[in-house]
Design an enzyme around this catalytic site. Structure first.
Site, PDB file in Angstrom:
ATOM      1  N   CYS A  14       0.861  -1.184   0.000  1.00 21.57           N
ATOM      2  CA  CYS A  14       0.000   0.000   0.000  1.00 21.57           C
ATOM      3  C   CYS A  14       0.895   1.232   0.000  1.00 21.57           C
ATOM      4  O   CYS A  14       1.506   1.566   1.020  1.00 21.57           O
ATOM      5  CB  CYS A  14      -0.923   0.014   1.213  1.00 21.57           C
ATOM      6  SG  CYS A  14      -2.017   1.467   1.251  1.00 21.57           S
ATOM      7  N   GLY A  15       1.006   1.865  -1.145  1.00 22.60           N
ATOM      8  CA  GLY A  15       1.913   2.997  -1.288  1.00 22.60           C
ATOM      9  C   GLY A  15       1.561   4.169  -0.400  1.00 22.60           C
ATOM     10  O   GLY A  15       2.445   4.801   0.200  1.00 22.60           O
ATOM     11  N   HIS A  16       0.274   4.495  -0.315  1.00 23.54           N
ATOM     12  CA  HIS A  16      -0.123   5.631   0.513  1.00 23.54           C
ATOM     13  C   HIS A  16       0.170   5.346   1.982  1.00 23.54           C
ATOM     14  O   HIS A  16       0.589   6.238   2.731  1.00 23.54           O
ATOM     15  CB  HIS A  16      -1.599   5.954   0.303  1.00 23.54           C
ATOM     16  CG  HIS A  16      -1.894   7.410   0.459  1.00 23.54           C
ATOM     17  ND1 HIS A  16      -3.046   7.993  -0.009  1.00 23.54           N
ATOM     18  CD2 HIS A  16      -1.183   8.423   1.032  1.00 23.54           C
ATOM     19  CE1 HIS A  16      -3.032   9.289   0.270  1.00 23.54           C
ATOM     20  NE2 HIS A  16      -1.911   9.566   0.896  1.00 23.54           N
ATOM     21  N   ASP A 177     -10.027   3.173  -4.037  1.00 24.23           N
ATOM     22  CA  ASP A 177      -8.943   3.911  -3.409  1.00 24.23           C
ATOM     23  C   ASP A 177      -9.231   5.398  -3.457  1.00 24.23           C
ATOM     24  O   ASP A 177      -9.654   5.920  -4.488  1.00 24.23           O
ATOM     25  CB  ASP A 177      -7.622   3.606  -4.125  1.00 24.23           C
ATOM     26  CG  ASP A 177      -6.410   3.935  -3.277  1.00 24.23           C
ATOM     27  OD1 ASP A 177      -6.520   4.770  -2.366  1.00 24.23           O
ATOM     28  OD2 ASP A 177      -5.346   3.356  -3.532  1.00 24.23           O
ATOM     29  N   GLY A 182      -0.603   4.115  -4.754  1.00 27.95           N
ATOM     30  CA  GLY A 182       0.853   4.085  -4.865  1.00 27.95           C
ATOM     31  C   GLY A 182       1.377   2.871  -5.597  1.00 27.95           C
ATOM     32  O   GLY A 182       2.232   2.979  -6.493  1.00 27.95           O
ATOM     33  N   SER A 183       0.873   1.681  -5.256  1.00 31.96           N
ATOM     34  CA  SER A 183       1.316   0.474  -5.957  1.00 31.96           C
ATOM     35  C   SER A 183       0.791   0.448  -7.382  1.00 31.96           C
ATOM     36  O   SER A 183       1.422  -0.123  -8.279  1.00 31.96           O
ATOM     37  CB  SER A 183       0.874  -0.779  -5.192  1.00 31.96           C
ATOM     38  OG  SER A 183      -0.519  -0.769  -4.959  1.00 31.96           O
TER      39      SER A 183
END
Length: 262
Positions: A14-16, A177, A182-183
């Site tokens: 999870c990028g965020h 989302d 991010g991913s």
């Protein structure tokens, strides 16, 4: 180590959350002797090691935060998939810590910026299920990571441009989302690089169709990941505190390990 939770269980990346965890690690003293003006925070994510770079003024963290991804790659391009209710569509599948299917919303008769969110979610979910049935994923290191996390519908603007490109990510159990993902940005950059649409260190801006929030992304290093030509992607965005919570487990609680209600 950083596990990521969502409404249907856990995700590999999870990028965020990485942006947020980077700030949290500095502000709550989890990093010894942070340095100014920026501190590297290394996180062990389910998909592998990810490094966040967090602004630090000597007292508190700031924005924007950026991270360097695990190796990201194109798993499949121009894959024809038969989607019930929509007919045959062409998708790309990219990996950016988890796998996503990508296609323009236009292929489904929708507009990522103006169509109703419910319609976008239903269409994206149909694509996800169709891809799961018609294409087998492979991860170079762990078959536990070889699953399709969701579908990202785009505005189709994949060629390099200074203008933002818009997308919506529908993942897990039809969750949407609130960020550009991010991913997903990582995987989309990997696909664009694979197709020759962008070069190393060309920065693109990605917009969430739901909230308008922005991330930037760029491929910063070419590498190999198993049999795949891959890139390390840098994603940058903002993360903000909204509150804190404390969870308690009592041994006598019959539901102490949690439950799933649907």
């Amino acid at each position: 180590a950083a596990p990521f939770l969502h409404g249907a269980g856990y995700s590999a990346m999870c990028g965020h959350a990485v942006l947020a965890l980077g700030r949290f690690a500095l502000d709550y003293g989890l990093v010894a002797a942070p340095s100014r003006p920026e501190t590297a925070v290394r996180l062990r994510c389910p998909c592998g090691p990810v490094t966040a770079f967090v602004p630090w003024d000597g007292r508190c963290s700031g924005n924007p935060v950026r991270f360097h991804s695990v190796p990201a790659f194109a798993a499949a391009t121009d894959l024809a998939v038969d989607v019930p209710g929509h007919g045959k569509v062409v998708v790309d599948i990219g990996y950016g810590g988890t796998f996503y299917a990508f296609l323009s919303a236009e292929q489904l008769g929708l507009d990522v910026c103006s169509s109703k969110t419910r319609d976008l979610v239903s269409a994206a979910s149909a694509v996800t299920e169709a891809v799961k049935k018609q294409f087998k994923l492979h991860h170079p290191e762990s078959e536990d990571l070889a699953f399709l996390y969701g579908t990202i519908l785009t505005d189709g603007k994949d060629a390099f441009s200074e203008e933002p490109t818009t997308n919506i990510c529908v993942f897990a159990d039809e969750q949407v989302d609130r960020s550009p993902t991010g991913s997903g940005v990582t995987a989309r950059i990997a696909l664009q690089y694979h197709k020759g649409l962008i070069q190393l260190n060309q920065t693109r801006t990605f917009r969430s169709s739901t909230t308008g929030s922005l991330f930037t992304g760029k491929a910063v290093q070419a590498t190999k990941f198993g049999k795949y030509n891959a890139v390390v992607v840098e994603v940058s965005g903002e993360a903000f505190y909204t509150g804190t919570a404390t969870f308690t487990v009592e041994e006598e609680d019959p539901l102490k390990y949690g439950f799933f209600f649907k």
